[in-house]
Design a protein around this motif. Structure first.
Motif, PDB file in Angstrom:
ATOM      1  N   PHE A  16       0.821  -1.203   0.000  1.00  0.00           N
ATOM      2  CA  PHE A  16       0.000   0.000   0.000  1.00  0.00           C
ATOM      3  C   PHE A  16       0.860   1.260   0.000  1.00  0.00           C
ATOM      4  CE2 PHE A  16       0.717  -0.952   4.492  1.00  0.00           C
ATOM      5  CZ  PHE A  16       1.081   0.294   5.009  1.00  0.00           C
ATOM      6  N   VAL A  17       0.203   2.361  -0.276  1.00  0.00           N
ATOM      7  CA  VAL A  17       0.838   3.674  -0.200  1.00  0.00           C
ATOM      8  C   VAL A  17      -0.102   4.593   0.574  1.00  0.00           C
ATOM      9  CG1 VAL A  17      -0.194   4.434  -2.399  1.00  0.00           C
ATOM     10  CG2 VAL A  17       1.882   5.542  -1.570  1.00  0.00           C
ATOM     11  N   ILE A  18       0.454   5.504   1.335  1.00  0.00           N
ATOM     12  CA  ILE A  18      -0.365   6.496   2.016  1.00  0.00           C
ATOM     13  C   ILE A  18      -0.239   7.810   1.257  1.00  0.00           C
ATOM     14  CG2 ILE A  18      -0.698   7.840   4.132  1.00  0.00           C
ATOM     15  CD1 ILE A  18       0.159   5.393   5.712  1.00  0.00           C
ATOM     16  N   LEU A  27      -4.894   5.474   3.093  1.00  0.00           N
ATOM     17  CA  LEU A  27      -4.158   4.235   2.848  1.00  0.00           C
ATOM     18  C   LEU A  27      -4.772   3.566   1.618  1.00  0.00           C
ATOM     19  CD1 LEU A  27      -3.012   1.655   5.489  1.00  0.00           C
ATOM     20  CD2 LEU A  27      -3.932   0.921   3.302  1.00  0.00           C
ATOM     21  N   VAL A  28      -3.944   3.416   0.584  1.00  0.00           N
ATOM     22  CA  VAL A  28      -4.426   2.894  -0.698  1.00  0.00           C
ATOM     23  C   VAL A  28      -3.658   1.628  -1.067  1.00  0.00           C
ATOM     24  CG1 VAL A  28      -4.842   3.418  -3.130  1.00  0.00           C
ATOM     25  CG2 VAL A  28      -4.894   5.270  -1.437  1.00  0.00           C
ATOM     26  N   HIS A  29      -4.376   0.517  -1.216  1.00  0.00           N
ATOM     27  CA  HIS A  29      -3.757  -0.745  -1.634  1.00  0.00           C
ATOM     28  C   HIS A  29      -3.512  -0.715  -3.147  1.00  0.00           C
ATOM     29  CE1 HIS A  29      -4.402  -2.752   2.229  1.00  0.00           C
ATOM     30  NE2 HIS A  29      -5.543  -2.081   2.282  1.00  0.00           N
ATOM     31  N   CYS A  30      -2.347  -1.198  -3.562  1.00  0.00           N
ATOM     32  CA  CYS A  30      -1.984  -1.175  -4.989  1.00  0.00           C
ATOM     33  C   CYS A  30      -1.312  -2.490  -5.377  1.00  0.00           C
ATOM     34  CB  CYS A  30      -1.005  -0.036  -5.280  1.00  0.00           C
ATOM     35  SG  CYS A  30      -1.571   1.619  -4.856  1.00  0.00           S
ATOM     36  N   SER A  31      -1.306  -2.770  -6.672  1.00  0.00           N
ATOM     37  CA  SER A  31      -0.546  -3.906  -7.175  1.00  0.00           C
ATOM     38  C   SER A  31       0.941  -3.573  -7.072  1.00  0.00           C
ATOM     39  CB  SER A  31      -0.906  -4.190  -8.638  1.00  0.00           C
ATOM     40  OG  SER A  31      -0.398  -3.164  -9.482  1.00  0.00           O
TER      41      SER A  31
END
Length: 205
Positions: A16-18, A27-31
């Motif tokens: 993830f990235v904030i 908080l964003v989940h990403c590939s």
């Protein structure tokens, strides 16, 4: 529902990235593929967002462009594919590669994604095969041939030519593409031997 976030990269986690948007950290989940393409902490970023609302939580999934988010949605329409498996597939394959693999019924390529076994790959290919061509840059003739081979309805010389190339060590997608090109050049009535010779010339180009 959040559809887009534009802000500053605050920090990174394992998956993830904030993103700091006016002092609020999302908080964003990403590939893995998306995370690798994002800028360093402190740099501006814009992400297409898919919001999942559950009884006990709200989860945000981020993508560099709308097409990747659309594939994330499409993958989850397949039985047995949730957010984790969808992100795993998009971490392993670009949307274009995924579309091509589905259009060519190339289950082996999809099983390269961690957590994706043959049964799930089979369902992805089967359930999304009518949607993938719209996203694929493949020659329609190649996709038609791959479909015919997969459903055992290709002309015998064509099927024999593809089988011969596979036995020589070429992958099914590459063999199908070469034989499709050979069929267009040699005509529908060409025998297997002629198609094999022509396909090998196509591969050697």
């Amino acid at each position: 529902m959040i559809g887009k976030l534009k802000g500053i990269i605050d920090s990174y986690g394992e998956d993830f990235v904030i993103v700091d948007v006016n002092g609020v950290g999302y908080l964003v989940h990403c590939s893995a593929r998306t995370l690798q393409a994002l800028p360093a902490a402190g740099e501006p970023v814009a992400l297409a967002i898919e919001t999942h609302v559950r009884e006990d939580q709200i989860r945000l999934f981020g993508f560099l462009f709308d097409g990747e988010r659309e594939w994330f949605r499409l993958l989850q329409t397949v039985q047995g594919v949730g957010t984790k498996v969808a992100l795993s597939i998009l971490s392993t394959l670009t949307p274009a590669d995924l579309a091509s693999a589905i259009a060519l019924r190339d289950k082996a390529t999809i099983t390269r994604a961690p957590g994706v076994g043959p049964k799930v790959a089979e369902r992805v290919v089967t359930e999304l095969k009518d949607k993938a061509p719209a996203y694929s840059a493949l020659d329609p003739a190649v996709m038609r041939l791959s479909g015919a081979l997969d459903e055992s309805r290709a002309p015998r010389p064509v099927a024999d030519a593809v089988s011969a190339l596979v036995n020589l060590g070429y992958g099914q997608p590459q063999a199908a593409a070469a034989v499709a090109a050979a069929t267009q050049a040699a005509g529908e009535g060409a025998d297997a031997a002629k198609l094999i010779r022509s396909a090998l010339k196509e591969i050697a180009k």
